[in-house]
Design a protein around this motif. Structure first.
Motif, PDB file in Angstrom:
ATOM      1  N   ASN A  24      77.262 107.221 -11.287  1.00 47.37           N
ATOM      2  CA  ASN A  24      76.050 108.008 -11.579  1.00 47.37           C
ATOM      3  C   ASN A  24      75.040 107.183 -12.374  1.00 47.37           C
ATOM      4  OD1 ASN A  24      76.930 110.254 -10.205  1.00 47.37           O
ATOM      5  ND2 ASN A  24      77.673 111.308 -12.026  1.00 47.37           N
ATOM      6  N   LYS A  27      73.515 104.567 -10.054  1.00 42.96           N
ATOM      7  CA  LYS A  27      72.494 105.155  -9.179  1.00 42.96           C
ATOM      8  C   LYS A  27      71.180 105.320  -9.931  1.00 42.96           C
ATOM      9  CE  LYS A  27      73.949 108.868  -7.107  1.00 42.96           C
ATOM     10  NZ  LYS A  27      74.726 110.044  -6.706  1.00 42.96           N
ATOM     11  N   ARG A  28      71.257 105.742 -11.184  1.00 44.99           N
ATOM     12  CA  ARG A  28      70.034 105.879 -11.982  1.00 44.99           C
ATOM     13  C   ARG A  28      69.370 104.526 -12.157  1.00 44.99           C
ATOM     14  NH1 ARG A  28      67.986 105.093 -16.743  1.00 44.99           N
ATOM     15  NH2 ARG A  28      69.853 104.190 -17.657  1.00 44.99           N
ATOM     16  N   LYS A  31      67.639 103.189  -9.058  1.00 44.02           N
ATOM     17  CA  LYS A  31      66.350 103.846  -8.813  1.00 44.02           C
ATOM     18  C   LYS A  31      65.279 103.424  -9.811  1.00 44.02           C
ATOM     19  CE  LYS A  31      68.252 108.182  -8.041  1.00 44.02           C
ATOM     20  NZ  LYS A  31      68.191 109.634  -8.085  1.00 44.02           N
ATOM     21  N   GLU A  32      65.665 103.270 -11.078  1.00 42.13           N
ATOM     22  CA  GLU A  32      64.676 103.162 -12.145  1.00 42.13           C
ATOM     23  C   GLU A  32      64.487 101.775 -12.739  1.00 42.13           C
ATOM     24  OE1 GLU A  32      65.785 106.043 -15.085  1.00 42.13           O
ATOM     25  OE2 GLU A  32      65.705 107.700 -13.657  1.00 42.13           O
ATOM     26  N   GLU A  60      79.939 107.275  -2.471  1.00 42.94           N
ATOM     27  CA  GLU A  60      78.627 107.665  -1.948  1.00 42.94           C
ATOM     28  C   GLU A  60      78.531 107.611  -0.425  1.00 42.94           C
ATOM     29  OE1 GLU A  60      76.244 108.991  -3.889  1.00 42.94           O
ATOM     30  OE2 GLU A  60      77.761 108.825  -5.462  1.00 42.94           O
ATOM     31  N   TYR A  67      71.661 102.388  -0.603  1.00 39.65           N
ATOM     32  CA  TYR A  67      71.167 103.417  -1.524  1.00 39.65           C
ATOM     33  C   TYR A  67      69.771 103.059  -2.028  1.00 39.65           C
ATOM     34  CZ  TYR A  67      70.924 106.651  -5.428  1.00 39.65           C
ATOM     35  OH  TYR A  67      70.540 107.640  -6.290  1.00 39.65           O
ATOM     36  N   ILE A  68      69.575 101.782  -2.350  1.00 38.68           N
ATOM     37  CA  ILE A  68      68.253 101.337  -2.808  1.00 38.68           C
ATOM     38  C   ILE A  68      67.215 101.586  -1.713  1.00 38.68           C
ATOM     39  CG2 ILE A  68      66.869  99.294  -3.377  1.00 38.68           C
ATOM     40  CD1 ILE A  68      69.397  98.170  -4.754  1.00 38.68           C
ATOM     41  N   GLU A  69      67.518 101.184  -0.507  1.00 34.92           N
ATOM     42  CA  GLU A  69      66.592 101.388   0.618  1.00 34.92           C
ATOM     43  C   GLU A  69      66.291 102.866   0.826  1.00 34.92           C
ATOM     44  OE1 GLU A  69      68.090  99.469   4.127  1.00 34.92           O
ATOM     45  OE2 GLU A  69      68.265  97.538   3.110  1.00 34.92           O
ATOM     46  N   LYS A  70      67.303 103.689   0.753  1.00 36.51           N
ATOM     47  CA  LYS A  70      67.150 105.133   0.960  1.00 36.51           C
ATOM     48  C   LYS A  70      66.274 105.775  -0.121  1.00 36.51           C
ATOM     49  CE  LYS A  70      70.076 109.014   0.344  1.00 36.51           C
ATOM     50  NZ  LYS A  70      71.412 109.508   0.182  1.00 36.51           N
ATOM     51  N   THR A  71      66.429 105.347  -1.370  1.00 36.39           N
ATOM     52  CA  THR A  71      65.679 105.967  -2.456  1.00 36.39           C
ATOM     53  C   THR A  71      64.251 105.439  -2.577  1.00 36.39           C
ATOM     54  OG1 THR A  71      66.590 104.402  -4.078  1.00 36.39           O
ATOM     55  CG2 THR A  71      67.733 106.517  -3.795  1.00 36.39           C
ATOM     56  N   ARG A  72      63.972 104.337  -1.945  1.00 34.57           N
ATOM     57  CA  ARG A  72      62.607 103.777  -2.031  1.00 34.57           C
ATOM     58  C   ARG A  72      61.715 104.236  -0.899  1.00 34.57           C
ATOM     59  NH1 ARG A  72      63.925  97.737  -4.230  1.00 34.57           N
ATOM     60  NH2 ARG A  72      64.616  98.425  -6.260  1.00 34.57           N
TER      61      ARG A  72
END
Length: 73
Positions: A24, A27-28, A31-32, A60, A67-72
């Motif tokens: 978790n 993941k933060r 993203k950040e 996940e 995950y990086i690609e998905k969140t961007r």
């Protein structure tokens, strides 16, 4: 004792609970922050990138890079 409390409260083992906390936070950070995946793996407490990658994908269903690609998007 702590392990028993975690199992009772969260229905998972101590190891699974710690992995969940670490993923978790990873993941933060993914993203950040501007940290790379290796730096994030170390920051959240994984001893090596292989373990981080395996646990991340198991939990996940995708890799940290995906995950990086998905969140961007």
């Amino acid at each position: 004792r702590i392990s028993m409390l975690i199992r009772t409260e969260y229905q998972m083992s101590y190891k699974e609970y710690i992995h969940q906390l670490r993923i978790n936070e990873a993941k933060r950070l993914l993203k950040e922050s501007k940290l790379n995946i290796n730096e994030i793996a170390t920051t959240v407490g994984f001893g090596n990138i292989s373990t981080f990658n395996r646990v991340f994908k198991d939990m996940e269903g995708i890799t940290a890079g995906q995950y990086i690609e998905k969140t961007r998007i």
